[in-house]
Design an enzyme around this catalytic site. Structure first.
Site, PDB file in Angstrom:
ATOM      1  N   CYS A 272       1.694  -3.791   0.973  1.00 45.21           N
ATOM      2  CA  CYS A 272       2.778  -3.042   1.603  1.00 45.21           C
ATOM      3  C   CYS A 272       2.374  -1.660   2.094  1.00 45.21           C
ATOM      4  CB  CYS A 272       3.919  -2.883   0.615  1.00 45.21           C
ATOM      5  SG  CYS A 272       4.326  -4.377  -0.172  1.00 45.21           S
TER       6      CYS A 272
HETATM    7  N1  SAJ Z   1      -1.271   4.655  -5.659  1.00 41.91           N
HETATM    8  C1  SAJ Z   1      -2.017   5.810  -5.871  1.00 41.91           C
HETATM    9  N2  SAJ Z   1      -1.406   6.885  -6.445  1.00 41.91           N
HETATM   10  C2  SAJ Z   1      -0.080   6.846  -6.809  1.00 41.91           C
HETATM   11  C3  SAJ Z   1       0.655   5.653  -6.580  1.00 41.91           C
HETATM   12  C4  SAJ Z   1       0.039   4.567  -6.017  1.00 41.91           C
HETATM   13  O1  SAJ Z   1      -3.210   5.877  -5.567  1.00 41.91           O
HETATM   14  O2  SAJ Z   1       0.412   7.848  -7.335  1.00 41.91           O
HETATM   15  C5  SAJ Z   1      -1.920   3.512  -5.020  1.00 41.91           C
HETATM   16  C6  SAJ Z   1      -1.969   2.291  -5.914  1.00 41.91           C
HETATM   17  O3  SAJ Z   1      -3.134   2.306  -6.693  1.00 41.91           O
HETATM   18  C7  SAJ Z   1      -1.971   1.157  -4.898  1.00 41.91           C
HETATM   19  C8  SAJ Z   1      -1.137   1.701  -3.742  1.00 41.91           C
HETATM   20  O4  SAJ Z   1      -1.133   3.118  -3.902  1.00 41.91           O
HETATM   21  O5  SAJ Z   1      -3.272   0.891  -4.445  1.00 41.91           O
HETATM   22  C9  SAJ Z   1       0.296   1.161  -3.695  1.00 41.91           C
HETATM   23  O6  SAJ Z   1       0.827   1.370  -4.949  1.00 41.91           O
HETATM   24  P1  SAJ Z   1       2.436   1.222  -5.232  1.00 41.91           P
HETATM   25  O7  SAJ Z   1       2.664   1.832  -6.564  1.00 41.91           O
HETATM   26  O8  SAJ Z   1       3.226   1.729  -4.101  1.00 41.91           O
HETATM   27  O9  SAJ Z   1       2.649  -0.336  -5.443  1.00 41.91           O
HETATM   28  P2  SAJ Z   1       2.894  -1.616  -4.520  1.00 41.91           P
HETATM   29  O10 SAJ Z   1       2.325  -1.440  -3.164  1.00 41.91           O
HETATM   30  O11 SAJ Z   1       2.512  -2.805  -5.312  1.00 41.91           O
HETATM   31  O12 SAJ Z   1       4.469  -1.723  -4.414  1.00 41.91           O
HETATM   32  C10 SAJ Z   1       5.156  -0.880  -3.638  1.00 41.91           C
HETATM   33  C11 SAJ Z   1       6.394  -0.561  -4.467  1.00 41.91           C
HETATM   34  N3  SAJ Z   1       6.016   0.357  -5.529  1.00 41.91           N
HETATM   35  C12 SAJ Z   1       6.721   1.370  -6.032  1.00 41.91           C
HETATM   36  O13 SAJ Z   1       7.733   1.745  -5.522  1.00 41.91           O
HETATM   37  C13 SAJ Z   1       6.202   2.016  -7.285  1.00 41.91           C
HETATM   38  C14 SAJ Z   1       7.376  -0.186  -3.512  1.00 41.91           C
HETATM   39  O14 SAJ Z   1       6.888   0.898  -2.793  1.00 41.91           O
HETATM   40  C15 SAJ Z   1       7.750  -1.386  -2.691  1.00 41.91           C
HETATM   41  O15 SAJ Z   1       8.808  -2.050  -3.349  1.00 41.91           O
HETATM   42  C16 SAJ Z   1       6.618  -2.340  -2.501  1.00 41.91           C
HETATM   43  O16 SAJ Z   1       5.459  -1.567  -2.422  1.00 41.91           O
HETATM   44  C17 SAJ Z   1       6.872  -3.147  -1.248  1.00 41.91           C
HETATM   45  O17 SAJ Z   1       6.932  -4.369  -1.394  1.00 41.91           O
HETATM   46  O18 SAJ Z   1       7.057  -2.553  -0.193  1.00 41.91           O
END
Ligand code: SAJ
Length: 433
Positions: A272
């Site tokens: 995403c």
């Molecule tokens: N990441 C970082 N630092 C942070 C947070 C995340 O480096 O502080 C990285 C993670 O390691 C990962 C990427 O960003 O590689 C995405 O992480 P994410 O926590 O956004 O997780 P996703 O992509 O699995 O899910 C996200 C959902 N997560 C959260 O809201 C916490 C949300 O944004 C959506 O529901 C989902 O994408 C979607 O399906 O769109």
């Protein structure tokens, strides 16, 4: 509005088809089945179809025992025969929306799904798109395609957008606990969609249009990519200025309002965050607006594997070890902690970069026993005490909870901790991002 459809939804007799049984579609199918709706899953991947039929889950948030129970009760039926769409009341599209090139959407899967729906469309069906896409997709692409059938939206066809908001692996917020945004192509479609989701989700938030719902989702994900890009830039800035970014983040977190912690790392991976915001960037630019924030954060995040490889090279040089002679171990290769998913994982990018620079690169990840991905074909090393000391540098790339960081700290010669797993440890052999 189709009173018949409304009655069927209210009485939970509405037959529901979910197209795409991935991390969005399978939980959705299961949750409607649990509420006793007649459901049918449409999936083109034969392996997924076989696994659902055999009650073998491939989705972290759907336990196999749930599939077993529902199969036993004959509550779920899955097929690749799209003609079955002719016998349902509701169709929910949950197919991937990747990028074609760096800043260009690829709506091939979405278009194929919509065309399959159109070929089997029936009067008074409700069609909902959950796949994240650019603002305007429902009204500008899906509506006209479905109306080629001769049916008319809001008259004898109902159409809405309701973004998926699944956070894979999130034990606190499962599908039924995440407020569902609903935007109809018109009020009747919005109302029918609200009624449907209220049957399985506690809160439903209705907006005035499909475009608003499409935009809300992209606001959420752009918020994340931009803040992750910003904290990655802060990490590089702090290193240059000799400041501990992790201490600074912990301090900023003490503010009880107006701040939300993000953490630096290798950039963004997954299905995403790397892609969705660029759907917005692409559409806004097509309509004459250049979003500098989205592009800049995407560039900062995708630069992180290069930056980290540079830091590893510097750390080794400080220890008189030329990187071309070095043996490096990457700990954690998935796209984020505690998930078994490699999609767009920045760790993979880091390993590809290091393979061109180092004598040898291995990985350890308890979730990923072997890795055939991109141009990598590797097997995870065994986590024995002898393992860690064989490398010139052990890189903590993903902070899985199950990894034994104490053993690594005891036996490794040098550790580059990208995710601050050794937050309370001050040791010359542990270097932080
Ligand atoms: N990441 C970082 N630092 C942070 C947070 C995340 O480096 O502080 C990285 C993670 O390691 C990962 C990427 O960003 O590689 C995405 O992480 P994410 O926590 O956004 O997780 P996703 O992509 O699995 O899910 C996200 C959902 N997560 C959260 O809201 C916490 C949300 O944004 C959506 O529901 C989902 O994408 C979607 O399906 O769109």
């Amino acid at each position: 509005m189709s009173d018949q459809l409304k009655k069927r939804i209210k009485s939970k007799r509405a037959r529901i088809a979910v197209i795409g049984l991935g991390y969005v579609g399978l939980p959705l199918l299961v949750n409607f089945a649990k509420k006793d709706f007649p459901v049918i899953g449409l999936e083109t991947d034969q392996d997924r179809l076989d696994k659902v039929k055999r009650s073998v889950s491939y989705i972290l948030d759907v336990p196999s025992r749930t599939l077993k129970l529902l199969n036993k009760k004959k509550r779920i039926f899955v097929t690749n025969e799209f003609e079955q769409l002719q016998s349902v009341d509701v169709v929910i599209i949950c197919v991937p929306t990747p990028l074609k090139r760096k800043y260009t959407p690829d709506i091939t899967y979405l278009l194929e799904a919509v065309q399959a729906v159109r070929r089997n469309l029936q009067k008074d069906q409700l069609v909902i798109c959950e796949s994240t896409t650019y603002p305007g997709t429902t009204g500008e692409l899906i509506k006209p395609e479905l109306e080629k059938s001769g049916l008319v939206a809001e008259k004898n066809l109902y159409l809405a957008f309701s973004p998926e908001r699944i956070d894979p692996g999130n034990k606190t917020y499962g599908l039924t606990k995440i407020t569902k945004i609903v935007g109809g192509i018109g009020p009747k479609s919005g109302e029918l969609t609200r009624l449907l989701y209220e049957k399985i989700i506690k809160k439903v938030h209705v907006v005035s249009s499909a475009r608003s719902a499409e935009m809300a989702k992209l606001l959420e994900n752009s918020f994340r990519i931009i803040n992750i890009g910003w904290i990655n830039e802060v990490a590089m800035m702090c290193h240059q200025m000799g400041i501990d970014v992790w201490e600074v983040i912990e301090a900023a977190k003490t503010k009880p309002f107006g701040y939300m912690p993000f953490y630096p790392g290798l950039g963004v991976g997954g299905h995403c965050i790397p892609d969705d915001p660029l759907y917005l960037f692409w559409k806004a630019r097509a309509q004459g607006f250049n979003s500098r924030f989205i592009k800049l954060s995407a560039d900062v995040n995708s630069h992180m594997p290069v930056y980290v490889a540079g830091r590893i090279k510097d750390i080794l040089i400080e220890r008189n070890k030329p990187i071309r002679e070095a043996r490096i171990l990457i700990v954690g290769v998935t796209y984020k902690k505690n998930v078994k998913d490699l999609r767009k994982s920045p760790s993979i990018k880091l390993m590809e970069i290091l393979q061109a620079l180092c004598h040898r690169v291995d990985y350890y990840d308890s979730h990923i026993p072997f890795l055939k991905f991109a141009n990598l074909d590797m097997v995870s090393v065994e986590p024995t005490f002898k393992t860690w000391g064989q490398y010139d540098c052990v890189v903590i790339a993903v902070d899985h909870s199950k990894t034994n960081y104490g053993m690594i700290k005891k036996h490794a010669r040098l550790i580059f901790d990208i995710r601050n797993v050794y937050k309370r440890v001050n040791h010359p052999k542990i270097i932080k991002l």
